[in-house]
Design an enzyme around this catalytic site. Structure first.
Site, short mmCIF file in Angstrom:
data_model
loop_
_atom_site.label_atom_id
_atom_site.label_comp_id
_atom_site.label_asym_id
_atom_site.label_seq_id
_atom_site.Cartn_x
_atom_site.Cartn_y
_atom_site.Cartn_z
N GLN A 120 77.35 10.84 -34.26
CA GLN A 120 76.24 11.38 -33.49
C GLN A 120 75.39 10.30 -32.82
O GLN A 120 74.36 10.60 -32.23
CB GLN A 120 75.37 12.28 -34.36
CG GLN A 120 74.61 11.61 -35.48
CD GLN A 120 74.05 12.60 -36.47
OE1 GLN A 120 74.78 13.27 -37.19
NE2 GLN A 120 72.73 12.73 -36.50
N VAL B 216 56.64 18.67 -41.76
CA VAL B 216 55.62 18.03 -42.59
C VAL B 216 54.94 16.94 -41.77
O VAL B 216 55.62 16.15 -41.10
CB VAL B 216 56.25 17.45 -43.87
CG1 VAL B 216 55.20 16.71 -44.70
CG2 VAL B 216 56.89 18.56 -44.69
N LEU C 158 62.29 21.81 -39.23
CA LEU C 158 62.17 22.33 -37.87
C LEU C 158 61.59 21.31 -36.89
O LEU C 158 61.43 21.63 -35.71
CB LEU C 158 61.33 23.61 -37.88
CG LEU C 158 62.05 24.80 -38.54
CD1 LEU C 158 61.09 25.98 -38.67
CD2 LEU C 158 63.29 25.20 -37.75
N GLY D 42 58.93 14.90 -45.60
CA GLY D 42 59.59 16.01 -44.91
C GLY D 42 60.90 16.37 -45.58
O GLY D 42 61.17 17.55 -45.85
N HIS D 43 61.73 15.37 -45.87
CA HIS D 43 62.98 15.63 -46.57
C HIS D 43 62.71 16.24 -47.95
O HIS D 43 63.39 17.18 -48.38
CB HIS D 43 63.77 14.33 -46.78
CG HIS D 43 64.18 13.65 -45.52
ND1 HIS D 43 63.61 12.48 -45.08
CD2 HIS D 43 65.12 13.98 -44.59
CE1 HIS D 43 64.20 12.10 -43.96
NE2 HIS D 43 65.11 12.98 -43.63
N SER E 9 58.67 11.07 -39.91
CA SER E 9 59.95 10.69 -39.34
C SER E 9 60.37 9.34 -39.89
O SER E 9 59.53 8.46 -40.13
CB SER E 9 59.86 10.60 -37.82
OG SER E 9 61.03 10.02 -37.27
#
Length: 287
Positions: free
Chosen positions: A59, A174, A146, A34-35, A183
């Protein structure tokens, strides 16, 4: 590829590239496909590509997994080097926050829903680090996946309200072949949980199909998705919700673009996923 460790060095480098378009991908490391899809899009659209790897303590809440968050700088750097990016910015917490922050950014919109409900202050921390990174790197384009669609919507507000001179690019989630969103936290799933985890996305797809069949009552759709997830997984449901997108407001009936989002908790991993849809139930194009 050059590794940069301090804001001052990064700012000095940026000054020497003032005429170039800069694609920036902020990450917390533990990189996956994904990254890398964000990096590839940045490479295709810019003269220069910079990736940051920084696990931002602001965070994380007091009960959250800051120390347990997966970190593997050597592997991350090899992956980025294979993509031939220009710079990777890997500051320490001390470098980013040499003193206790004396300014606090407090967000008042788009934050008290979805993940923000159970993570008070989380998006304030995201806003602070993104503001600092934009000031340091001065990108022309900034890329986000997203899968974290609420984060993308919140950063849109940040860019608009603070007049940050950067264009945001949202990139499609992805997924594994079974539909599970990539993830960093997937490594914490047990074998049984790995089998069950894709049913989060399948549940959202069920909700999407109901919208495509002209169901507009959000309560009906949410209940159907929750029942599907309960019937197929052992996970605890954190939330399933339908909100306007990107404004993230609650609605009773679907009339415009929406996000159908869910979060579930397994023994050692909390997973999130979403679909961003038109009122007819079609996937909304974000670029």
């Amino acid at each position: 590829m050059k590794v940069v460790r301090t804001p001052a060095e990064m700012q000095s480098i940026i000054k020497s590239h003032s005429t170039k378009s800069i694609g920036f991908v902020p990450t917390m490391g533990s990189l996956h496909e994904g990254h890398l899809s964000l990096v590839q899009k940045a490479k295709a659209q810019n003269d220069l590509v910079i990736v940051s790897i920084f696990v931002n303590p602001l965070q994380f809440g007091p009960t959250e997994d800051l120390e347990q968050y997966p970190r593997n700088e050597a592997v991350d750097c090899r992956l980025l080097e294979d993509l031939h990016i220009d710079y990777v910015f890997i500051p320490s917490a001390q470098a980013m926050y040499p003193t206790k922050p004396r300014i606090q950014l407090t967000l008042t919109d788009r934050v008290n829903v979805l993940c923000g409900q159970s993570r008070p202050g989380h998006f304030d921390g995201v806003a602070m680090v993104i503001t600092k990174l934009v000031q340091i790197i001065k990108p022309t384009h900034m890329y986000f996946g997203l899968k974290d669609a609420q984060q993308f919507a919140v950063i849109q507000l940040l860019v608009e309200d603070l007049n940050l001179d950067v264009k945001l690019i949202g990139v499609e989630t992805v997924r594994e072949s079974d539909g599970l969103a990539k993830s960093s936290r997937n490594v914490y799933l047990t074998e049984t949980e790995k089998h069950e985890a894709p049913y989060l996305y399948k549940g959202l797809q069920l909700g999407q199909s109901l919208i495509q069949r002209d169901e507009t009552d959000t309560k009906v759709i949410i209940q159907a998705v929750k029942e599907y997830i309960r019937n197929h997984t052992s996970a605890e449901i954190d939330y399933v919700d339908i909100l306007t997108y990107p404004s993230l407001e609650h609605i009773d009936f679907i009339e415009d673009d929406i996000i159908l989002a869910g979060a579930i908790k397994f023994s050692s991993a909390r997973l999130i996923d979403n679909v961003i849809l038109t009122s007819e139930g079609h996937v909304k194009k974000m670029d």
